[in-house]
Design an enzyme around this catalytic site. Structure first.
Site, PDB file in Angstrom:
ATOM      1  N   LYS A 161      44.180  14.631 -10.062  1.00  0.00           N
ATOM      2  CA  LYS A 161      44.944  13.368  -9.967  1.00  0.00           C
ATOM      3  C   LYS A 161      45.953  13.431  -8.820  1.00  0.00           C
ATOM      4  CE  LYS A 161      43.374  11.319 -13.732  1.00  0.00           C
ATOM      5  NZ  LYS A 161      42.460  10.254 -13.759  1.00  0.00           N
TER       6      LYS A 161
ATOM      7  N   LYS B 134      30.357  13.176 -12.396  1.00  0.00           N
ATOM      8  CA  LYS B 134      30.060  12.603 -13.717  1.00  0.00           C
ATOM      9  C   LYS B 134      30.229  11.080 -13.704  1.00  0.00           C
ATOM     10  CE  LYS B 134      34.731  12.946 -15.401  1.00  0.00           C
ATOM     11  NZ  LYS B 134      35.625  12.876 -16.497  1.00  0.00           N
TER      12      LYS B 134
ATOM     13  N   LYS C 240      34.828   5.870 -15.612  1.00  0.00           N
ATOM     14  CA  LYS C 240      35.210   4.457 -15.744  1.00  0.00           C
ATOM     15  C   LYS C 240      35.614   3.869 -14.405  1.00  0.00           C
ATOM     16  CE  LYS C 240      37.068   5.158 -20.353  1.00  0.00           C
ATOM     17  NZ  LYS C 240      38.279   5.868 -20.710  1.00  0.00           N
TER      18      LYS C 240
HETATM   19  P1  TYM Z   1      38.257   9.361 -21.568  1.00  0.00           P
HETATM   20  O1  TYM Z   1      38.830   8.054 -21.961  1.00  0.00           O
HETATM   21  O2  TYM Z   1      38.178   9.694 -20.117  1.00  0.00           O
HETATM   22  O3  TYM Z   1      36.782   9.518 -22.141  1.00  0.00           O
HETATM   23  C1  TYM Z   1      36.503   9.270 -23.510  1.00  0.00           C
HETATM   24  C2  TYM Z   1      35.450  10.255 -24.005  1.00  0.00           C
HETATM   25  O4  TYM Z   1      34.252  10.154 -23.228  1.00  0.00           O
HETATM   26  C3  TYM Z   1      33.885  11.445 -22.741  1.00  0.00           C
HETATM   27  N1  TYM Z   1      33.260  11.295 -21.409  1.00  0.00           N
HETATM   28  C4  TYM Z   1      32.082  11.838 -21.057  1.00  0.00           C
HETATM   29  N2  TYM Z   1      31.221  12.604 -21.738  1.00  0.00           N
HETATM   30  C5  TYM Z   1      30.094  12.974 -21.100  1.00  0.00           C
HETATM   31  N3  TYM Z   1      29.775  12.602 -19.824  1.00  0.00           N
HETATM   32  C6  TYM Z   1      30.616  11.834 -19.106  1.00  0.00           C
HETATM   33  N4  TYM Z   1      30.289  11.445 -17.871  1.00  0.00           N
HETATM   34  C7  TYM Z   1      31.846  11.422 -19.706  1.00  0.00           C
HETATM   35  N5  TYM Z   1      32.912  10.655 -19.298  1.00  0.00           N
HETATM   36  C8  TYM Z   1      33.765  10.592 -20.356  1.00  0.00           C
HETATM   37  C9  TYM Z   1      35.197  12.228 -22.665  1.00  0.00           C
HETATM   38  O5  TYM Z   1      34.949  13.622 -22.704  1.00  0.00           O
HETATM   39  C10 TYM Z   1      35.905  11.728 -23.890  1.00  0.00           C
HETATM   40  O6  TYM Z   1      35.477  12.421 -25.036  1.00  0.00           O
HETATM   41  N6  TYM Z   1      41.962  12.573 -22.518  1.00  0.00           N
HETATM   42  C11 TYM Z   1      40.901  11.793 -23.132  1.00  0.00           C
HETATM   43  C12 TYM Z   1      41.396  10.813 -24.176  1.00  0.00           C
HETATM   44  C13 TYM Z   1      42.209  11.427 -25.259  1.00  0.00           C
HETATM   45  C14 TYM Z   1      41.723  12.256 -26.324  1.00  0.00           C
HETATM   46  C15 TYM Z   1      42.882  12.565 -27.099  1.00  0.00           C
HETATM   47  C16 TYM Z   1      40.472  12.729 -26.685  1.00  0.00           C
HETATM   48  C17 TYM Z   1      43.544  11.292 -25.422  1.00  0.00           C
HETATM   49  N7  TYM Z   1      43.969  11.972 -26.535  1.00  0.00           N
HETATM   50  C18 TYM Z   1      42.789  13.370 -28.243  1.00  0.00           C
HETATM   51  C19 TYM Z   1      40.387  13.543 -27.822  1.00  0.00           C
HETATM   52  C20 TYM Z   1      41.533  13.844 -28.592  1.00  0.00           C
HETATM   53  C21 TYM Z   1      40.221  10.987 -22.040  1.00  0.00           C
HETATM   54  O7  TYM Z   1      40.786  10.711 -21.019  1.00  0.00           O
HETATM   55  O8  TYM Z   1      38.991  10.532 -22.357  1.00  0.00           O
END
Ligand code: TYM
Length: 333
Positions: A113, A196, A199
């Site tokens: 970031k 990967k 969003k």
């Molecule tokens: P976020 O919002 O980026 O993504 C949500 C979930 O989707 C998974 N993910 C993927 N899995 C496989 N391939 C991909 N290309 C891919 N892109 C996203 C992420 O691994 C995630 O499971 N920090 C977290 C949000 C969060 C969280 C938490 C998760 C905040 N607090 C507590 C678990 C527990 C995040 O930014 O996910």
């Protein structure tokens, strides 16, 4: 018997895509029967990039609607917005005292970031893993369904849990572990083979859960392939393996096995392979998109779900905070 506790969250920063589905939501739906589940929209986490308030609100509703459209049942799980549970920022504050600047600066997602947005390196970004640990530890969860990209954050959550227990000589927090039904954790690559699915990057190579049928077809037909395997038993390049992984997710097993056989004996035609994948993907996403749209058009229903979810989450979170305050010595009457 007491059910194991599960927590996971998704940031409200944009449209959900197949990576989110495969890495997270598919596992949520499978876990909802057998575990005590807390699933939330990580709206506080999305504040690191200063979203417009109107967009933030709509994004929260959409993430919620898409989770329900994928099969989550709010009567079986607690489905809530992170900012509706004030115990989370309270635990975050406590955990911040046990988190060190040096270790936070070393986190790969933080470094990434900083590289991408050198003009917005705020403290929220630095302490992102601490807030994430608080999300998980506030319910004393042991399993966290996430994609592979979150594993480092889970390791930090385990460190903070141990550090708290050790410093205050309690057994309050169990160690949370990343969880995925697929072996080795999930990672869905971008369709152009670069990094990967995400969003915010390369929208043309990412399949969103709200893409219309033709957009899905176009994106898949443009996915990166090559001239095909040259000898039987050739190793599959990762961008082809990614398409096979998607086919395994959305197509019938015999269809998948058929194409895999054609790859292995070098008779695969990628045009036919992608056409089949595109049609099966359309069949898979169309009902999710339709259901999510129906839900976003009914904000009163979503608000009710959020209110009930927050209540369930706060019951669990406040029990943990009572214990945490007591352990630290923050209890006076
Ligand atoms: P976020 O919002 O980026 O993504 C949500 C979930 O989707 C998974 N993910 C993927 N899995 C496989 N391939 C991909 N290309 C891919 N892109 C996203 C992420 O691994 C995630 O499971 N920090 C977290 C949000 C969060 C969280 C938490 C998760 C905040 N607090 C507590 C678990 C527990 C995040 O930014 O996910």
């Amino acid at each position: 018997m007491q059910k194991e506790i599960v927590v996971s969250g998704i940031r409200s920063t944009g449209f959900l895509h197949l990576g989110n589905y495969f890495g997270a939501m598919r596992n949520y739906v499978r876990m909802q029967e057998d575990y005590e589940c807390y699933f939330f929209v990580a709206d506080y986490h999305s504040l690191t990039t200063h979203p417009d308030p109107k967009d933030l609100r709509n994004n929260v509703y959409r993430v919620l609607a898409e989770n329900i459209a994928c099969g989550l049942d709010h009567t079986k799980v607690a489905l809530y917005a992170q900012s509706d549970v004030p115990e989370i920022p309270e635990l975050y504050l406590m955990m911040n005292m046990l988190a060190y600047k040096g270790e936070l600066e070393k986190v790969p997602t933080f470094k990434e970031k900083v590289r991408q947005h050198p003009d917005n390196v705020n403290a929220g970004l630095l302490t992102y893993p601490v807030l994430m640990a608080a999300d998980i530890l506030v319910h004393r969860a042991v399993k966290v369904p996430v994609g592979k990209d979150q594993e480092q954050h889970l390791e930090m959550a385990r460190n903070f849990a141990q550090r708290f227990n050790h410093r205050y000589q309690v057994e309050l927090f169990p160690e949370p572990h990343a969880f995925n039904f697929g072996a080795g954790g999930a990672k869905i690559m971008s369709l152009d083979g670069n990094g990967k699915m995400s969003k915010s990057e390369n929208a043309n190579a990412t399949i969103y859960l709200n893409d219309d049928d033709d957009t899905i077809r176009k994106k898949i037909m443009k996915a990166k392939t090559d001239s095909g395997p040259e000898a039987p038993g050739s190793e599959m390049p990762d961008y082809i393996a990614n398409l096979f992984q998607l086919m395994q997710l959305v197509s019938r097993e015999d269809v998948y096995n058929d194409f895999l056989g054609h790859f292995n004996n070098c008779t695969i035609r990628y045009g036919d392979f992608k056409k089949q994948l595109a049609e099966d993907m359309v069949q898979f996403i169309n009902p999710i998109r339709t259901k999510a749209l129906e839900l976003t058009n009914d904000p009163a229903r979503l608000q009710k779900i959020l209110r009930e979810g927050a209540q369930k989450a706060r019951e669990s979170a406040s029990r943990t905070l009572t214990e945490a305050r007591k352990a630290i010595g923050l209890h006076y009457y």
